[in-house]
Design a protein around this motif. Structure first.
Motif, PDB file in Angstrom:
ATOM      1  N   LEU A  20      -0.591  18.668   4.229  1.00  9.51           N
ATOM      2  CA  LEU A  20      -0.191  18.822   2.832  1.00  9.51           C
ATOM      3  C   LEU A  20       1.312  18.613   2.658  1.00  9.51           C
ATOM      4  O   LEU A  20       1.762  17.945   1.720  1.00  9.51           O
ATOM      5  CB  LEU A  20      -0.591  20.216   2.337  1.00  9.51           C
ATOM      6  CG  LEU A  20      -0.684  20.420   0.819  1.00  9.51           C
ATOM      7  CD1 LEU A  20      -1.691  19.451   0.197  1.00  9.51           C
ATOM      8  CD2 LEU A  20      -1.074  21.862   0.508  1.00  9.51           C
ATOM      9  N   TYR A  21       2.105  19.159   3.579  1.00 12.32           N
ATOM     10  CA  TYR A  21       3.554  18.969   3.516  1.00 12.32           C
ATOM     11  C   TYR A  21       3.912  17.486   3.664  1.00 12.32           C
ATOM     12  O   TYR A  21       4.788  16.979   2.965  1.00 12.32           O
ATOM     13  CB  TYR A  21       4.249  19.767   4.617  1.00 12.32           C
ATOM     14  CG  TYR A  21       4.199  21.264   4.455  1.00 12.32           C
ATOM     15  CD1 TYR A  21       4.416  21.858   3.218  1.00 12.32           C
ATOM     16  CD2 TYR A  21       3.940  22.098   5.544  1.00 12.32           C
ATOM     17  CE1 TYR A  21       4.384  23.247   3.072  1.00 12.32           C
ATOM     18  CE2 TYR A  21       3.901  23.478   5.396  1.00 12.32           C
ATOM     19  CZ  TYR A  21       4.111  24.042   4.165  1.00 12.32           C
ATOM     20  OH  TYR A  21       4.071  25.405   4.024  1.00 12.32           O
ATOM     21  N   ALA A  22       3.256  16.813   4.587  1.00 11.03           N
ATOM     22  CA  ALA A  22       3.537  15.393   4.816  1.00 11.03           C
ATOM     23  C   ALA A  22       3.151  14.559   3.604  1.00 11.03           C
ATOM     24  O   ALA A  22       3.815  13.571   3.273  1.00 11.03           O
ATOM     25  CB  ALA A  22       2.804  14.903   6.060  1.00 11.03           C
ATOM     26  N   LEU A  23       2.083  14.945   2.949  1.00  8.97           N
ATOM     27  CA  LEU A  23       1.586  14.175   1.811  1.00  8.97           C
ATOM     28  C   LEU A  23       2.429  14.379   0.558  1.00  8.97           C
ATOM     29  O   LEU A  23       2.780  13.424  -0.139  1.00  8.97           O
ATOM     30  CB  LEU A  23       0.128  14.572   1.514  1.00  8.97           C
ATOM     31  CG  LEU A  23      -0.576  13.828   0.378  1.00  8.97           C
ATOM     32  CD1 LEU A  23      -0.705  12.346   0.715  1.00  8.97           C
ATOM     33  CD2 LEU A  23      -1.938  14.444   0.123  1.00  8.97           C
TER      34      LEU A  23
ATOM     35  N   ASN B  32       9.296  11.105   8.156  1.00 11.42           N
ATOM     36  CA  ASN B  32      10.756  11.039   8.161  1.00 11.42           C
ATOM     37  C   ASN B  32      11.355  11.837   7.005  1.00 11.42           C
ATOM     38  O   ASN B  32      12.313  12.587   7.176  1.00 11.42           O
ATOM     39  CB  ASN B  32      11.226   9.585   8.084  1.00 11.42           C
ATOM     40  CG  ASN B  32      11.292   8.926   9.441  1.00 11.42           C
ATOM     41  OD1 ASN B  32      10.933   9.525  10.434  1.00 11.42           O
ATOM     42  ND2 ASN B  32      11.729   7.688   9.474  1.00 11.42           N
ATOM     43  N   ASP B  33      10.781  11.660   5.814  1.00 16.62           N
ATOM     44  CA  ASP B  33      11.260  12.399   4.643  1.00 16.62           C
ATOM     45  C   ASP B  33      11.131  13.903   4.869  1.00 16.62           C
ATOM     46  O   ASP B  33      12.028  14.674   4.512  1.00 16.62           O
ATOM     47  CB  ASP B  33      10.467  11.998   3.393  1.00 16.62           C
ATOM     48  CG  ASP B  33      10.775  10.586   2.934  1.00 16.62           C
ATOM     49  OD1 ASP B  33      11.806  10.034   3.368  1.00 16.62           O
ATOM     50  OD2 ASP B  33       9.981  10.022   2.150  1.00 16.62           O
TER      51      ASP B  33
ATOM     52  N   LEU C 187      13.067  -1.497   4.408  1.00 21.74           N
ATOM     53  CA  LEU C 187      12.629  -2.861   4.726  1.00 21.74           C
ATOM     54  C   LEU C 187      11.134  -3.035   4.511  1.00 21.74           C
ATOM     55  O   LEU C 187      10.553  -4.037   4.916  1.00 21.74           O
ATOM     56  CB  LEU C 187      12.982  -3.195   6.189  1.00 21.74           C
ATOM     57  CG  LEU C 187      14.472  -3.160   6.536  1.00 21.74           C
ATOM     58  CD1 LEU C 187      14.676  -3.428   8.021  1.00 21.74           C
ATOM     59  CD2 LEU C 187      15.237  -4.180   5.701  1.00 21.74           C
ATOM     60  N   GLY C 188      10.521  -2.052   3.885  1.00 23.06           N
ATOM     61  CA  GLY C 188       9.093  -2.142   3.585  1.00 23.06           C
ATOM     62  C   GLY C 188       8.204  -1.647   4.701  1.00 23.06           C
ATOM     63  O   GLY C 188       6.998  -1.837   4.663  1.00 23.06           O
ATOM     64  N   GLN C 189       8.791  -1.001   5.703  1.00 25.22           N
ATOM     65  CA  GLN C 189       7.996  -0.493   6.821  1.00 25.22           C
ATOM     66  C   GLN C 189       7.561   0.940   6.522  1.00 25.22           C
ATOM     67  O   GLN C 189       8.323   1.878   6.686  1.00 25.22           O
ATOM     68  CB  GLN C 189       8.823  -0.504   8.109  1.00 25.22           C
ATOM     69  CG  GLN C 189       9.331  -1.870   8.516  1.00 25.22           C
ATOM     70  CD  GLN C 189      10.431  -1.741   9.545  1.00 25.22           C
ATOM     71  OE1 GLN C 189      11.608  -1.794   9.222  1.00 25.22           O
ATOM     72  NE2 GLN C 189      10.055  -1.555  10.793  1.00 25.22           N
ATOM     73  N   THR C 190       6.349   1.106   6.063  1.00 30.36           N
ATOM     74  CA  THR C 190       5.876   2.453   5.783  1.00 30.36           C
ATOM     75  C   THR C 190       5.315   3.113   7.033  1.00 30.36           C
ATOM     76  O   THR C 190       5.168   4.320   7.085  1.00 30.36           O
ATOM     77  CB  THR C 190       4.775   2.443   4.707  1.00 30.36           C
ATOM     78  OG1 THR C 190       3.704   1.607   5.142  1.00 30.36           O
ATOM     79  CG2 THR C 190       5.322   1.955   3.387  1.00 30.36           C
ATOM     80  N   GLN C 191       4.987   2.307   8.036  1.00 30.36           N
ATOM     81  CA  GLN C 191       4.407   2.857   9.259  1.00 30.36           C
ATOM     82  C   GLN C 191       5.173   2.347  10.470  1.00 30.36           C
ATOM     83  O   GLN C 191       5.397   1.150  10.614  1.00 30.36           O
ATOM     84  CB  GLN C 191       2.933   2.461   9.375  1.00 30.36           C
ATOM     85  CG  GLN C 191       2.191   3.151  10.507  1.00 30.36           C
ATOM     86  CD  GLN C 191       2.039   4.645  10.265  1.00 30.36           C
ATOM     87  OE1 GLN C 191       1.978   5.099   9.150  1.00 30.36           O
ATOM     88  NE2 GLN C 191       1.979   5.412  11.325  1.00 30.36           N
ATOM     89  N   MET C 192       5.592   3.247  11.308  1.00 27.85           N
ATOM     90  CA  MET C 192       6.286   2.859  12.526  1.00 27.85           C
ATOM     91  C   MET C 192       5.331   2.128  13.456  1.00 27.85           C
ATOM     92  O   MET C 192       4.202   2.560  13.644  1.00 27.85           O
ATOM     93  CB  MET C 192       6.839   4.122  13.206  1.00 27.85           C
ATOM     94  CG  MET C 192       7.739   3.861  14.381  1.00 27.85           C
ATOM     95  SD  MET C 192       8.339   5.430  15.117  1.00 27.85           S
ATOM     96  CE  MET C 192       9.545   5.949  13.901  1.00 27.85           C
ATOM     97  N   ASN C 193       5.788   1.019  14.016  1.00 26.10           N
ATOM     98  CA  ASN C 193       4.976   0.252  14.947  1.00 26.10           C
ATOM     99  C   ASN C 193       5.257   0.771  16.361  1.00 26.10           C
ATOM    100  O   ASN C 193       6.235   0.396  16.988  1.00 26.10           O
ATOM    101  CB  ASN C 193       5.309  -1.241  14.835  1.00 26.10           C
ATOM    102  CG  ASN C 193       4.374  -2.104  15.655  1.00 26.10           C
ATOM    103  OD1 ASN C 193       3.871  -1.685  16.693  1.00 26.10           O
ATOM    104  ND2 ASN C 193       4.139  -3.314  15.189  1.00 26.10           N
ATOM    105  N   PHE C 194       4.377   1.635  16.842  1.00 28.31           N
ATOM    106  CA  PHE C 194       4.620   2.293  18.125  1.00 28.31           C
ATOM    107  C   PHE C 194       4.568   1.319  19.296  1.00 28.31           C
ATOM    108  O   PHE C 194       5.316   1.453  20.255  1.00 28.31           O
ATOM    109  CB  PHE C 194       3.623   3.431  18.317  1.00 28.31           C
ATOM    110  CG  PHE C 194       3.832   4.573  17.359  1.00 28.31           C
ATOM    111  CD1 PHE C 194       4.718   5.592  17.663  1.00 28.31           C
ATOM    112  CD2 PHE C 194       3.173   4.617  16.149  1.00 28.31           C
ATOM    113  CE1 PHE C 194       4.940   6.640  16.781  1.00 28.31           C
ATOM    114  CE2 PHE C 194       3.378   5.659  15.256  1.00 28.31           C
ATOM    115  CZ  PHE C 194       4.271   6.667  15.576  1.00 28.31           C
TER     116      PHE C 194
END
Length: 200
Positions: free
Chosen positions: A15-18, A108-109, A173-180
């Motif tokens: 919930l916090y992340a969302l 991150n936020d 840069l439009g990266q919503t998901q880190m590419n692990f």
């Protein structure tokens, strides 16, 4: 009782992340957990305690374990493995959430909010960051002594480069998901640049 507490932590973290910490009320938590306020307060004295527990469990503790697993005489490859394990732990956390729209940008936020609101948490994170930096320095030095990487490199600068690999993720840069997988590849590429060239 332990399973119920773990359930509270996981659902609260989701919930916090969302929604962000500031936008989550006790009522929101009760609704998400299908739990009365009295029951929630039985496990956690207040929302701050719950939030701090979430941040410790999902971010600080996994990194602490990863860094503690690194021997004093470890080289660069062992450090890469430890940090990669930590990143995979973060990736697995995101995958356990029921809401699949949550990504590393949300996380991150949330971390920035946590560190600004809770100085004690920020200090713990800083100590871990400094410990990671020092371990990278030691790993580079260990490989230099073993003749595995060049001796003419600046250990401090290279250690900073290794610690900053994770920070190449940029929502702007439009990266919503880190590419692990890309992060792992970047660690390896940086390591390869440091290796001594084999004599013909």
């Amino acid at each position: 009782m332990k399973d119920r507490k773990e359930f509270i932590i996981r659902k609260a973290m989701e919930l916090y992340a969302l929604k962000g910490y500031q936008n989550v009320s006790i009522t929101d938590l009760q609704f998400a957990l299908d739990m009365g306020r009295g029951t929630l307060y039985y496990y956690f004295h207040n929302q701050d305690e719950l939030f701090l527990t979430c941040m410790e469990k999902y971010f600080l503790e996994p990194k602490q374990r990863a860094l503690n697993s690194v021997p004093e005489d470890a080289g660069i490859e062992r450090m890469i493995a430890a940090i990669t394990d930590y990143l995979h732990c973060l990736e697995e956390t995101l995958m356990t959430f029921d809401n699949k729209t949550i990504n590393t940008s949300n996380v991150n936020d949330l971390m920035f909010t946590a560190y600004s609101k809770f100085p004690s948490l920020h200090r713990k994170a800083q100590r871990l960051a400094l410990k990671e930096l020092e371990l990278w320095r030691k790993a580079i030095y260990a490989d230099q002594r073993a003749g595995l990487v060049r001796r003419d490199i600046n250990r401090d600068q290279i250690a900073l480069m290794f610690t900053h690999v994770k920070n190449t993720f940029d929502p702007a840069l439009g990266q919503t998901q880190m590419n692990f997988s890309l992060l792992t590849k970047t660690y390896s590429e940086l390591h390869n640049l440091l290796k001594k060239e084999e004599k013909m």
